[in-house]
Design a protein around this motif. Structure first.
Motif, short mmCIF file in Angstrom:
data_model
loop_
_atom_site.label_atom_id
_atom_site.label_comp_id
_atom_site.label_asym_id
_atom_site.label_seq_id
_atom_site.Cartn_x
_atom_site.Cartn_y
_atom_site.Cartn_z
N ASN A 290 30.15 40.88 25.83
CA ASN A 290 31.51 40.96 26.71
C ASN A 290 31.10 41.73 28.04
O ASN A 290 32.15 42.02 28.77
N ILE A 291 29.70 42.06 28.01
CA ILE A 291 29.52 42.79 29.48
C ILE A 291 29.92 41.67 30.66
O ILE A 291 30.27 42.22 31.49
N THR A 292 29.15 40.63 30.45
CA THR A 292 29.52 39.46 31.56
C THR A 292 31.06 39.37 32.00
O THR A 292 31.54 39.29 33.16
N HIS A 293 31.97 39.28 30.85
CA HIS A 293 33.35 39.04 30.98
C HIS A 293 33.94 40.44 31.70
O HIS A 293 34.65 40.47 32.48
N ALA A 294 33.27 41.57 31.27
CA ALA A 294 33.76 42.78 31.81
C ALA A 294 33.37 43.04 33.31
O ALA A 294 34.17 43.36 33.89
N ARG A 295 32.10 42.58 33.48
CA ARG A 295 31.83 42.33 35.03
C ARG A 295 32.60 41.68 35.85
O ARG A 295 33.22 41.75 36.87
N GLN A 296 33.03 40.50 35.26
CA GLN A 296 33.98 39.51 36.20
C GLN A 296 35.30 40.00 36.23
O GLN A 296 36.10 40.02 37.32
N TYR A 297 35.97 40.75 35.18
CA TYR A 297 37.18 41.23 35.14
C TYR A 297 37.25 42.43 36.17
O TYR A 297 38.08 42.58 36.98
N ALA A 298 36.26 43.12 36.08
CA ALA A 298 36.12 44.39 37.04
C ALA A 298 36.36 43.79 38.37
O ALA A 298 36.81 44.50 39.27
N TYR A 299 35.27 42.84 38.72
CA TYR A 299 35.17 42.40 40.13
C TYR A 299 36.58 41.88 40.51
O TYR A 299 37.25 42.07 41.83
N ALA A 300 37.20 41.03 39.78
CA ALA A 300 38.62 40.75 39.98
C ALA A 300 39.66 41.76 40.31
O ALA A 300 40.18 41.59 41.19
N LEU A 301 39.50 42.92 39.40
CA LEU A 301 40.64 43.84 39.70
C LEU A 301 40.21 44.61 40.90
O LEU A 301 41.10 45.10 41.89
N LEU A 302 38.84 44.80 41.32
CA LEU A 302 38.58 45.45 42.44
C LEU A 302 38.88 44.68 43.56
O LEU A 302 39.52 45.38 44.80
N ASP A 303 38.85 43.40 43.68
CA ASP A 303 39.28 42.52 44.63
C ASP A 303 40.81 42.64 44.92
O ASP A 303 41.34 42.57 45.74
N LEU A 304 41.61 42.85 43.61
CA LEU A 304 42.99 42.71 43.63
C LEU A 304 43.52 43.97 44.26
O LEU A 304 44.20 44.11 45.22
N GLU B 71 48.68 59.82 45.94
CA GLU B 71 48.09 60.97 45.22
C GLU B 71 47.21 60.45 44.02
O GLU B 71 45.95 60.97 43.83
N ALA B 72 47.62 59.56 43.43
CA ALA B 72 46.78 59.28 42.32
C ALA B 72 45.59 58.40 42.68
O ALA B 72 44.46 58.78 42.12
N GLN B 73 45.72 57.66 43.84
CA GLN B 73 44.35 57.10 44.35
C GLN B 73 43.44 58.13 44.82
O GLN B 73 42.24 58.06 44.62
N ALA B 74 43.81 59.00 45.25
CA ALA B 74 42.95 60.44 46.04
C ALA B 74 42.12 61.06 44.82
O ALA B 74 41.14 61.22 44.79
N SER B 75 43.16 61.12 43.61
CA SER B 75 42.63 61.85 42.55
C SER B 75 41.41 61.22 41.85
O SER B 75 40.60 61.43 41.05
N LEU B 76 41.71 59.73 41.80
CA LEU B 76 40.57 58.98 41.33
C LEU B 76 39.49 58.70 41.83
O LEU B 76 38.35 58.42 41.32
N ASP B 77 39.31 58.96 43.23
CA ASP B 77 38.10 58.73 43.97
C ASP B 77 37.94 57.27 43.92
O ASP B 77 36.79 57.06 43.53
N LEU B 78 38.65 56.47 44.42
CA LEU B 78 38.50 55.02 44.23
C LEU B 78 37.29 54.42 44.76
O LEU B 78 36.64 53.68 44.26
N PRO B 79 36.95 54.89 46.07
CA PRO B 79 35.73 54.42 46.69
C PRO B 79 34.52 54.58 45.74
O PRO B 79 33.59 53.68 45.66
N PHE B 80 34.36 55.84 45.13
CA PHE B 80 33.23 55.97 44.51
C PHE B 80 33.35 55.15 42.98
O PHE B 80 32.35 54.44 42.72
N ILE B 81 34.52 54.96 42.49
CA ILE B 81 34.45 54.02 41.30
C ILE B 81 34.13 52.65 41.78
O ILE B 81 33.33 51.96 40.97
N THR B 82 34.52 52.26 42.94
CA THR B 82 34.22 50.77 43.49
C THR B 82 32.70 50.57 43.55
O THR B 82 32.21 49.60 43.24
#
Length: 639
Positions: A375-389, A406-417
């Motif tokens: 499932n790692i391959t599928h998870a990578r595809q889903y992750a890239y799709a969600l990041l693109d979204l 506020e929620a986006q700032a607390s999640l540190d979205l650039p680091f997660i990306t």
């Protein structure tokens, strides 16, 4: 009533730990009992053989006297001075006999005598008890019967007596039979003590009518059902074996008992204590870690529930990420526990259940690894799709509502990306590594090849070397142990794969132990050379020891040979003949049981009809040579 999460975790782990401990205890204790049963059965056979040997000694002496012309003349009423001239002290001391008699028939006892070992005197005639017992045993008196050699035991005055009878004939073996020459030996306390000393066993004989304890009565009841012997544990430190002694008429007259200590059982109990403590510690640490991880997961879940519907897909992605992270951490902990268990098993010579344990662990790890790896391959595809979204959301909706910002700032979205692709890649590398280890474990244990199979021997050796990789890191001089291989061209070999792997594992373990002992290298290495183990295989055509010839797939002729050599200290010559004896070991107490090489010998010689030998001499390397037929159904040879 809802059970608290920590309690549920520890109850579950406690149940699993208990099942593992109970299963291991049952297997190990049953193995110890089987070893005890085999040992005590051999001891009982040894005592019976000693009694039979003494009967044979008496029988040989009786034959010498019975086929003497002077004895024949005396039985016919001639040579009245025969007994005074021919029957003397040596007649009794040479055979340890207590009584002797010359009988013409059941009504005529020509001569009887008893020897007193305390003063060296011959008393004639013998006491009436012995004479009456002889007359009551017509099987010993052979006049008018076909010549035979009856011998056995009888009960006289409550004591076990060995009796032999030989027909009196001329020295050339001609007849007719004119009487019987009889020797008797009473197994009194002194003779029983000598028998116990000669067999090095603690033994006793008890009349069936006066058994001293309930254990004796219980053993007698079971023996009467037809069992050849009965083994009864007395305590955790002592055990007793019982067998019936039958007289000339095959009637039970005595109960033989042998008492023995239980060193193997005691060692098993000690090992189970250590195993129980290890499982308890591992279960407690695992439970604490899982509890903390689950608490952290719950906090993350509560936080994601506050995010608006527009970011629901992002929350799902984060939840999947956390789940995969938890799985990876759990698998890493499982791998650490597996390596710890593997190290303990490789250092123990009680390896009868290693294949099943390794195969079971490999199977259990293979399922979650397959789930993650697939499932790692599928998870990578889903992750890239969600990041693109998310990027599209940021591009087309630059001004997000305040709660979303506020929620986006607390999640540190650039680091997660940036970190999420790296995280998935590291998970894939870890999963592939665990799959490689699982494949090696499955190859070593041959979980799908428990019976007689044709396998590639080199695969099993390579898997065993991988499992022992951690032990090659240090030697007595602090350097890494080097392993070299020289594989010949071998056909698939018909064998029990897990058993052959076990033999290679035990011999390699012994080689590593030898290299970890301070010494001066010998044999094929100089003193400055690093510690080395060398493995060589070759094909032997028709058992002649002339390998090196190419073989074809499916060949069933000839044998294969495995040589495992090391430049450790040589084995003393006086110990080499005892290497394969059960319970013989040169290791300190607590580090070896003396069963490893014995089990190797049984697997190679008895199970696979092969050869196992050791070559070791001062100034030369130590080498173990394994040789088995390519086909077990068409090839047999003796070691």
């Amino acid at each position: 009533m809802r059970v608290p999460l920590p309690v549920s975790i520890f109850l579950t782990l406690g149940g699993i730990t208990t099942l593992l401990f109970v299963g291991s205890s049952t297997i190990l204790l049953n193995s110890a009992r089987q070893v005890e049963r085999l040992t005590l059965t051999r001891n009982l056979d040894q005592v019976e053989q000693a009694l039979q040997n003494q009967l044979n000694i008496l029988g040989n002496a009786a034959t010498d006297y019975a086929t003497w012309d002077d004895t024949y003349a005396y039985a016919q009423g001639q040579k009245p001075d025969y007994t005074s001239n021919s029957i003397g002290e040596v007649t009794f001391t040479a055979t340890q006999a207590d009584w002797m008699a010359i009988a013409r028939d059941s009504q005529t006892l020509l001569y009887s005598a008893a020897y007193d070992y305390s003063n060296g005197q011959i008393n004639s005639p013998a006491d009436e008890v012995f004479q009456d017992a002889l007359i009551a045993l017509p099987k010993l008196l052979q006049v008018g019967q076909e010549p035979s050699n009856p011998q056995g035991v009888v009960l006289i005055s409550g004591r076990l007596t060995l009796l032999v009878s030989r027909p009196i004939l001329r020295s050339n073996g001609s007849g007719p039979v004119v009487g019987s020459f009889i020797f008797g030996q009473t197994l009194d306390a002194d003779k029983l003590a000598k028998l116990a000393e000669s067999t090095q066993l603690s033994l006793s004989l008890h009349p069936l009518t006066a058994l001293p304890s309930a254990n004796h009565q219980q053993a007698l009841a079971q023996l009467k059902t037809g069992q050849p012997q009965v083994i009864i544990p007395l305590t955790t430190q002592a055990i007793a074996a019982y067998r019936l002694i039958y007289d000339l008429h095959h009637r039970p007259v005595m109960l033989l008992r042998i008492d023995a200590p239980r060193p193997v059982y005691q060692q098993m109990l000690l090992g189970l204590r250590y195993l129980g403590l290890s499982l308890m510690g591992a279960g407690a640490v695992s439970g604490l870690i899982i509890w903390r991880l689950l608490e952290r997961s719950l906090r993350y879940l509560r936080e994601r529930d506050r995010i608006q519907q527009a970011l629901q897909q992002e929350a799902t992605l984060r939840q999947s990420e956390l789940r995969y992270r938890e799985k990876a951490e759990e698998l890493e902990l499982t791998l650490q526990e597996l390596r710890k268990t593997q190290s303990q098993l490789l250092h123990s010579e009680k390896m009868s259940s290693l294949g099943q344990l390794v195969a079971g662990i490999a199977h259990e790890i293979n399922n979650p690894i397959g789930f993650i790896y697939g499932n790692i391959t599928h998870a990578r595809q889903y992750a890239y799709a969600l990041l693109d979204l998310i990027a599209l959301y940021q591009q087309h909706i630059p001004h997000l509502p305040q709660p979303v910002q506020e929620a986006q700032a607390s999640l540190d979205l650039p680091f997660i990306t940036a970190d999420l692709p790296k995280l998935l890649n590291s998970m894939q590398v870890g999963a592939e590594r665990i799959r490689t280890i699982v494949l090696s474990l499955r190859t070593f244990s041959h979980m799908d090849e428990a019976g007689l199979k044709r396998v590639e021997i080199h695969h099993g050796i390579d898997s065993t070397l991988l499992i022992l990789q951690h032990r090659f890191q240090t030697s007595a001089r602090g350097s890494v142990i080097q392993v070299t291989t020289n594989y010949g061209d071998l056909p698939p070999v018909e064998c029990y794969p897990s058993q052959i792997n076990q033999v290679v594992l035990n011999i390699l373990n012994n080689a590593i132990d030898a290299l970890q002992t301070p010494h001066i290298p010998s044999g094929f290495l100089a003193a400055s050379s690093p510690p080395l183990i060398h493995i060589q295989t070759r094909y032997l055509e028709n058992g002649e020891g002339k390998g090196g010839k190419a073989v074809q797939e499916g060949s069933t002729d000839g044998q294969i040979q495995i040589r495992i050599a090391n430049n450790g200290p040589p084995i003393p010559e006086d110990l080499q003949s005892r290497l394969f004896d059960p319970f013989f070991t040169t290791k300190p107490v607590g580090q070896g049981t003396g069963l490893g090489l014995t089990m190797c010998y049984q697997i190679i010689v008895e199970t696979h009809h092969g050869i196992l030998r050791c070559n070791s001499a001062p100034g030369h390397h130590t080498e173990f040579i394994i040789q088995i037929p390519v086909s077990q159904t068409t090839k047999r040879f003796k070691a």
